[in-house]
Design a protein around this motif. Structure first.
Motif, PDB file in Angstrom:
ATOM      1  N   GLU A  32      10.776   0.216 -41.331  1.00  0.00           N
ATOM      2  CA  GLU A  32      11.899   0.546 -40.446  1.00  0.00           C
ATOM      3  C   GLU A  32      12.963  -0.552 -40.461  1.00  0.00           C
ATOM      4  OE1 GLU A  32       9.252   3.281 -37.383  1.00  0.00           O
ATOM      5  OE2 GLU A  32       9.464   1.130 -37.038  1.00  0.00           O
ATOM      6  N   PHE A  41      17.909   2.606 -33.029  1.00  0.00           N
ATOM      7  CA  PHE A  41      16.463   2.739 -33.223  1.00  0.00           C
ATOM      8  C   PHE A  41      15.841   3.336 -31.962  1.00  0.00           C
ATOM      9  CE2 PHE A  41      12.146   0.869 -32.905  1.00  0.00           C
ATOM     10  CZ  PHE A  41      11.577   1.486 -34.007  1.00  0.00           C
ATOM     11  N   GLU A  42      15.066   4.398 -32.140  1.00  0.00           N
ATOM     12  CA  GLU A  42      14.400   5.108 -31.036  1.00  0.00           C
ATOM     13  C   GLU A  42      15.363   5.386 -29.887  1.00  0.00           C
ATOM     14  OE1 GLU A  42      10.754   3.012 -30.074  1.00  0.00           O
ATOM     15  OE2 GLU A  42       9.809   3.681 -31.936  1.00  0.00           O
ATOM     16  N   MET A  79      10.213  -2.321 -34.451  1.00  0.00           N
ATOM     17  CA  MET A  79      10.257  -1.774 -35.817  1.00  0.00           C
ATOM     18  C   MET A  79       9.165  -2.384 -36.689  1.00  0.00           C
ATOM     19  SD  MET A  79      14.226  -1.616 -36.957  1.00  0.00           S
ATOM     20  CE  MET A  79      15.431  -1.902 -35.688  1.00  0.00           C
ATOM     21  N   ASN A  80       8.586  -1.546 -37.552  1.00  0.00           N
ATOM     22  CA  ASN A  80       7.693  -2.064 -38.575  1.00  0.00           C
ATOM     23  C   ASN A  80       8.533  -2.523 -39.781  1.00  0.00           C
ATOM     24  OD1 ASN A  80       8.210   0.188 -40.313  1.00  0.00           O
ATOM     25  ND2 ASN A  80       6.610   1.375 -39.287  1.00  0.00           N
ATOM     26  N   ARG A 127      -0.203   1.082 -35.403  1.00  0.00           N
ATOM     27  CA  ARG A 127       0.883   1.547 -34.544  1.00  0.00           C
ATOM     28  C   ARG A 127       1.589   0.343 -33.933  1.00  0.00           C
ATOM     29  NH1 ARG A 127       1.839   7.116 -33.829  1.00  0.00           N
ATOM     30  NH2 ARG A 127       3.203   6.171 -32.334  1.00  0.00           N
ATOM     31  N   ASP A 179      12.833   7.954 -35.392  1.00  0.00           N
ATOM     32  CA  ASP A 179      12.981   6.512 -35.571  1.00  0.00           C
ATOM     33  C   ASP A 179      14.424   6.066 -35.374  1.00  0.00           C
ATOM     34  OD1 ASP A 179      10.259   5.986 -36.086  1.00  0.00           O
ATOM     35  OD2 ASP A 179      10.506   6.626 -38.160  1.00  0.00           O
ATOM     36  N   THR A 203      10.264  11.416 -30.706  1.00  0.00           N
ATOM     37  CA  THR A 203      11.250  10.344 -30.740  1.00  0.00           C
ATOM     38  C   THR A 203      11.494   9.966 -32.190  1.00  0.00           C
ATOM     39  OG1 THR A 203      10.480   9.504 -28.603  1.00  0.00           O
ATOM     40  CG2 THR A 203      11.839   8.021 -29.934  1.00  0.00           C
ATOM     41  N   LYS A 208       9.005   7.113 -42.950  1.00  0.00           N
ATOM     42  CA  LYS A 208       7.576   7.333 -43.135  1.00  0.00           C
ATOM     43  C   LYS A 208       7.034   6.546 -44.318  1.00  0.00           C
ATOM     44  CE  LYS A 208       6.481  10.141 -39.913  1.00  0.00           C
ATOM     45  NZ  LYS A 208       5.762   9.506 -38.829  1.00  0.00           N
ATOM     46  N   GLU A 217      13.719   9.904 -39.722  1.00  0.00           N
ATOM     47  CA  GLU A 217      12.318   9.522 -39.553  1.00  0.00           C
ATOM     48  C   GLU A 217      11.900   8.717 -40.781  1.00  0.00           C
ATOM     49  OE1 GLU A 217       8.851   9.260 -37.492  1.00  0.00           O
ATOM     50  OE2 GLU A 217      10.658  10.250 -36.777  1.00  0.00           O
TER      51      GLU A 217
END
Length: 113
Positions: free
Chosen positions: A18, A39-40, A14-15, A8, A55, A53, A71, A69
């Motif tokens: 993202e 973003f968010e 952002m990962n 997480r 993405d 929330t 994923k 979103e």
């Protein structure tokens, strides 16, 4: 400081997937297909003490608002939340998943309306 669960990211960070999707949104913005994204940028209330929330909040060039979103894989609670949100709010909800290069690359899209 709170310990974060493995896998997480801290809220607002952002990962890698993202970040890649944000680059795609930026390309779409430059092409005139997307007017705005954040973003968010939106927090939706689903029930008492239950929020979702997305993405990315995205406004298309035609003014239609979408919640995107990103994923890698689905957890059951995440799929339930996006379905509930799609029933409650007047936005198009889109889940995207990056495809591997061996599968042609690009993004798979699943729409919830």
């Amino acid at each position: 400081m709170k310990d974060l669960a493995l896998g997480r990211m801290k809220a607002g960070t952002m990962n890698k997937t993202e970040v890649a999707y944000a680059r795609l949104l930026e390309t779409m913005k430059a092409a005139g297909k997307v007017a705005w994204y954040k973003f968010e940028g939106v927090k939706l209330r689903l029930a008492d003490k239950t929020f979702y929330t997305p993405d990315f909040a995205v406004m298309n060039a035609d003014g239609v608002m979408e919640m995107h979103e990103v994923k890698g894989f689905w957890r059951d609670d995440a799929r339930a939340k996006i379905k509930i949100a799609a029933d409650m709010y007047p936005f198009r909800f889109i889940a995207v998943r990056m495809q591997s290069k061996k599968n042609g690359g690009g993004w798979d899209r699943e729409v919830f309306e």
